[in-house]
Write a protein that holds these residues in place. Structure first.
Motif, short mmCIF file in Angstrom:
data_model
loop_
_atom_site.label_atom_id
_atom_site.label_comp_id
_atom_site.label_asym_id
_atom_site.label_seq_id
_atom_site.Cartn_x
_atom_site.Cartn_y
_atom_site.Cartn_z
N UNK A 300 0.39 -1.68 0.28
CA UNK A 300 -0.09 0.08 0.09
C UNK A 300 0.64 1.30 0.17
N UNK A 301 2.61 0.94 0.56
CA UNK A 301 3.21 2.31 0.29
C UNK A 301 3.67 1.83 -0.56
N UNK A 302 3.76 1.87 -0.97
CA UNK A 302 4.79 1.70 -2.15
C UNK A 302 4.75 -0.01 -3.52
N UNK A 303 4.79 0.40 -4.55
CA UNK A 303 5.17 -1.01 -5.28
C UNK A 303 6.26 -1.11 -5.49
N UNK A 304 6.90 -2.53 -4.26
CA UNK A 304 8.56 -2.31 -4.17
C UNK A 304 9.19 -3.27 -4.25
N UNK A 305 9.97 -4.28 -4.82
CA UNK A 305 10.61 -5.48 -5.02
C UNK A 305 11.52 -4.82 -3.60
N UNK A 306 11.30 -5.75 -2.20
CA UNK A 306 11.74 -5.19 -1.37
C UNK A 306 13.20 -5.84 -0.58
N UNK A 307 13.41 -6.56 -1.64
CA UNK A 307 14.65 -7.73 -1.48
C UNK A 307 15.07 -7.23 -2.24
N UNK A 308 15.09 -6.46 -3.72
CA UNK A 308 15.92 -6.22 -4.56
C UNK A 308 16.92 -6.65 -5.00
#
Length: 850
Positions: A300-308
């Motif tokens: 909901x905060x940002x569409x990020x691939x958090x693991x990178x």
């Protein structure tokens, strides 16, 4: 066809104010797109068009976008999805090198096709199609991983190529009637090549062609952002462009932000999580006007691939991908692939299935046993065995050298004990027998047994410190019952008449009364401790000749004790005595082993010499997300109707053969709860549930998952059914709230000294610095001047100890109620903490952050 001059056309780049979502989106540069921003930008779409067009873009060079595109193309190919990769980095083409393709012929490629398309505005559709025929321009990748990877290269570099590039005139494309040359080319790819997906390799920087690709053509923009401050300004520009484009394109394109070149090692991971991800979230939230109070989920905060994507030297030094290299390096891009799969709904195991939700609910109610399954001590053993999933560390847990398995209340220790005690458990290891030592349903040791034994005036258990001797004698009883021939072997050894009688009584004791008397007789002798240890060693020597390794399983060591201070002390004496008695046997006994399933608070109470020696034989019981999805599938398998859904999706799937890959398991659960929650956002239902069944230390609780499912199924009976899923979002939310309340109740029982502090959290904000949380607790406790009577422990017992209130915060972090809040810091940059989502409803904590 005559073109308008760039000067005369410049004023027409920005759309007029009367634009609506169906109007032509005419801006064809970054400046024009940002100038055309509109406040009514759609949040995104629920379904990406087929075939999807995915643009890979990086604002700065060296972001790894081309390599990321190539790896995703290889992953699609491996699953028999045939992609077409299009190189629109006309100023620095190189996609054909990375994908190991032959060089294109002179005058062929994307540049030639775009020039042709720009001169066909007045031609018929058939004439345009013939002029844009792609076969002469296509080259194929030499990667041999599955379906063919077809590539449209930019073109062969030459003086003629440069002249043609100079005259392309991209900024003027969108002034006339659609389609633009790039849109016409992509439409030709769809019509002629019929790909599974179209991947665009975009130019870095503020390229007009990249703007056209991302904001006019792409369904998804993969934004590769190196973990560097230099990337952030370009990141914000692209986010603004996506926001503007969505106002004109009914919610397209979707955006996926991928941190790349993440430095290897813990320092790089720390830099990513503590600094870079919050920076991305802040900039995205500013553009899309996201209030932190309404955004609990990362999605909901940002569409990020958090693991990178971590920097790997081997990948960076590779000019062209090879089949074997892709297989070795695929893990680096696994997180990106997973998020794209979810976004694009790439189906790796089959199509969709129809769901008879009401029938499945009826079958689960009749046969699922969900309410009882949450408490293994009251569930029939066969139900446990049929639904049990071996956790990721199962091999280490069952290893004979592991004597202590630690886990919080509700972590599945009793499930594991039940499973190993069953007939199935005897097949886990060759030449190893798992035998019941003590369990939560033990009929031999009554709830009052420990208190009565400690109060016996003949034994004088506490004064003589015979808690350990008691456990060894009890273990002897268990072994003598399992191997009846042992008594004959022991009779041949030298024992006094009194000792021989004790051994015979231990062997014959098979009910609570006779066992209690046999143990009292044995513990009453003068050398009870020495005799008990000698007896166990004698049994071990006898088993060495006749039997396999036998591991005695102990669980429920908290049962039979009260919650007052005296009862807690008694429990500590018995548990510490058990461990102190068996520790000398570890490594000494050849056929007898022990395996204790201990709550973490009981393990923390152990008070023995050389306690650090326990570490080598201790493991924490942990469950991976894939484990709990397997458990959910086992539960759902009880419904014949849901079983049919699973078989339709994957004919080979069954409780004995669930897919190893987590994403494939999740696809089998889509008929249960859908792919995404029904709230108009991009929260994957499974991840929503995962975050709410894990505490602040990211430990998953199978009991909480089962309780959530049980409550959700019950609530679903009151709701209208959906054709695409069994459980609606409202049912899952009800299940989450009820499961949270029960988890808090488990926590109160496990850590009775925390009960008052948990009460004091009610109504608080879920985030705050240590000082803010402490002040909130103090304020709440001042309203309660009386001591808590719930647990029999003084409300102020914990904060009155050394380190005072800091000790309370440490304990709340240790048990997983609190976790570090990485999205922000306090006014003076001090750490902030948040209450884990698992505990918020149960603690009556405010729903949103501050």
């Amino acid at each position: 066809m005559a073109r308008k001059s760039r000067t005369s056309a410049r004023s027409e780049l920005v759309p007029k104010a009367e634009n609506n979502s169906d109007a032509m989106f005419s801006a064809a540069s970054f400046a024009g797109v940002l100038a055309s921003d509109a406040p009514n930008a759609a949040p995104g779409v629920s379904t990406i068009p087929t075939p999807p067009v995915i643009a890979f873009y990086g604002f700065r060079g060296g972001a790894g976008r081309t390599t990321a595109l190539a790896h995703f193309a290889a992953q699609l190919s491996a699953r028999q999805v045939s992609p077409v990769a299009v190189d629109i980095d006309l100023e620095a083409p190189g996609l054909h090198y990375v994908l190991d393709c032959p060089e294109s012929e002179e005058g062929r490629g994307v540049l030639a096709l775009l020039r042709a398309a720009s001169s066909l505005e007045d031609n018929s559709e058939q004439e345009r199609s013939e002029a844009l025929r792609l076969v002469p321009h296509i080259v194929k990748s030499r990667l041999d991983v599955g379906a063919p990877i077809r590539v449209l290269p930019a073109g062969r570099l030459s003086p003629e190529y440069l002249e043609r590039l100079e005259d392309l005139g991209v900024p003027l494309w969108h002034i006339g009637e659609p389609p633009s040359p790039l849109e016409a080319l992509i439409q030709q790819v769809k019509t002629e090549l019929k790909p599974g997906a179209i991947l665009l390799d975009c130019r870095t920087g503020l390229s007009g062609l990249s703007a056209s690709a991302m904001f006019h053509v792409a369904d998804v923009v993969v934004l590769c952002v190196p973990v560097s401050a230099q990337s952030l300004d370009g990141l914000e520009i692209v986010i603004k462009g996506v926001h503007a484009a969505r106002a004109y394109r009914n919610g397209l394109p979707e955006l996926l932000i991928v941190p790349t070149m993440v430095p290897e090692g813990p320092e790089g991971r720390e830099r990513l999580e503590r600094w870079f991800l919050p920076e991305i979230e802040e900039r995205y939230a500013k553009v899309f006007d996201i209030n932190d109070e309404t955004a609990l989920e990362p999605a909901e905060r940002a569409p990020i691939v958090r693991e990178g994507v971590e920097y790997r030297r081997g990948i960076a030094l590779t000019d062209s991908l090879r089949t074997d290299f892709v297989q070795r390096s695929a893990g680096t891009y696994a997180a990106l692939t997973r998020e794209l799969d979810r976004l694009l709904k790439v189906d790796t195991i089959g199509g969709t299935v129809s769901v008879d939700a009401r029938k499945i609910i009826e079958e689960l109610t009749a046969h699922g046993n969900l309410k009882s399954l949450a408490f293994a001590e009251s569930t029939p053993a066969q139900d446990i065995v049929s639904k049990f999933i071996q956790p990721a560390d199962f091999r280490a847990i069952t290893d004979p050298s592991t004597w202590y398995v630690i886990g919080a209340k509700g972590a599945g220790k009793t499930w594991m004990w039940q499973y190993l005690s069953s007939d199935v458990g005897q097949t886990v290891l060759s030449n190893v027998v798992f035998a019941e030592g003590h369990g939560p349903r033990s009929e031999l040791l009554s709830p009052n047994f420990f208190r009565e034994l400690e109060a016996d005036k003949e034994v004088k258990l506490e004064k003589r410190q015979l808690h350990g001797a008691f456990w060894l004698l009890y273990a002897a009883n268990r072994l003598l019952h399992r191997y009846e021939w042992l008594l004959g072997q022991l009779r041949s050894q030298k024992y006094t008449a009194q000792q021989a009688r004790i051994i015979s009584r231990l062997a014959a004791a098979n009910d609570p009364a006779s066992l209690k008397q046999a143990l009292i007789d044995a513990l009453s002798v003068e050398d009870a401790a020495t005799f008990a240890e000698r007896l166990i060693r004698a049994i071990d020597a006898a088993l060495l000749q006749e039997a396999p390794t036998t591991i005695l399983l102990y669980d429920g060591l908290d049962i039979g004790f009260g919650s007052d201070a005296r009862s807690i002390a008694r429990r500590r004496h018995f548990v510490s005595g058990l461990i102190e008695a068996i520790e000398p046997l570890r490594g000494m006994c050849k056929r007898i082993g022990f395996k204790l399933f201990l709550r973490e608070d009981l393990f923390a109470e152990i008070d023995i010499q050389n306690q650090s020696h326990l570490d080598a034989a201790t493991i924490e019981l942990k469950w991976e997300p894939s484990d709990i999805w397997g458990l959910t599938l086992n539960v759902m398998w009880e419904s014949p109707s849901y079983r049919a859904c699973v078989v339709a999706l994957d004919p080979s799937a069954s409780p004995a053969n669930w897919p190893d890959e987590e994403e494939r398991r999740l696809r089998l659960l889509v008929p249960l709860w859908g792919d995404e929650m029904e709230r108009g956002n991009k929260i994957q239902t499974a991840r929503f549930i995962q975050r709410r069944t894990a505490d602040g230390k990211d430990r998953l609780f199978p009991r909480t998952l089962v309780q959530l499912l049980a409550a959700a199924v019950e609530h679903q009976k009151t709701l209208e059914s959906s054709g695409d899923r069994v459980l609606r979002a409202a049912s899952i939310l009800r299940g989450y709230n009820e499961a949270s309340e029960k988890r808090v109740d488990d926590l109160r029982k496990e850590y009775v000294t925390l009960a008052g502090y948990l009460d004091a959290l009610k109504g608080r904000n879920p985030t705050g610095t240590e000082s803010e949380i402490i002040e909130g607790l103090k304020s709440a406790l001042r309203l309660k001047k009386k001591s808590s009577t719930r647990s029999g422990v003084s409300l102020g017992a914990l904060h009155a100890r050394p380190r005072g209130w800091h000790k309370v915060i440490d304990r709340l972090l240790h048990v997983g109620v609190l976790r570090e809040y990485k999205r922000a810091r306090g006014v003076n940059l001090e750490k902030k903490y948040e209450i884990a989502l698992l505990y918020r409803p149960g603690l009556g904590v405010k729903a949103f952050g501050v």
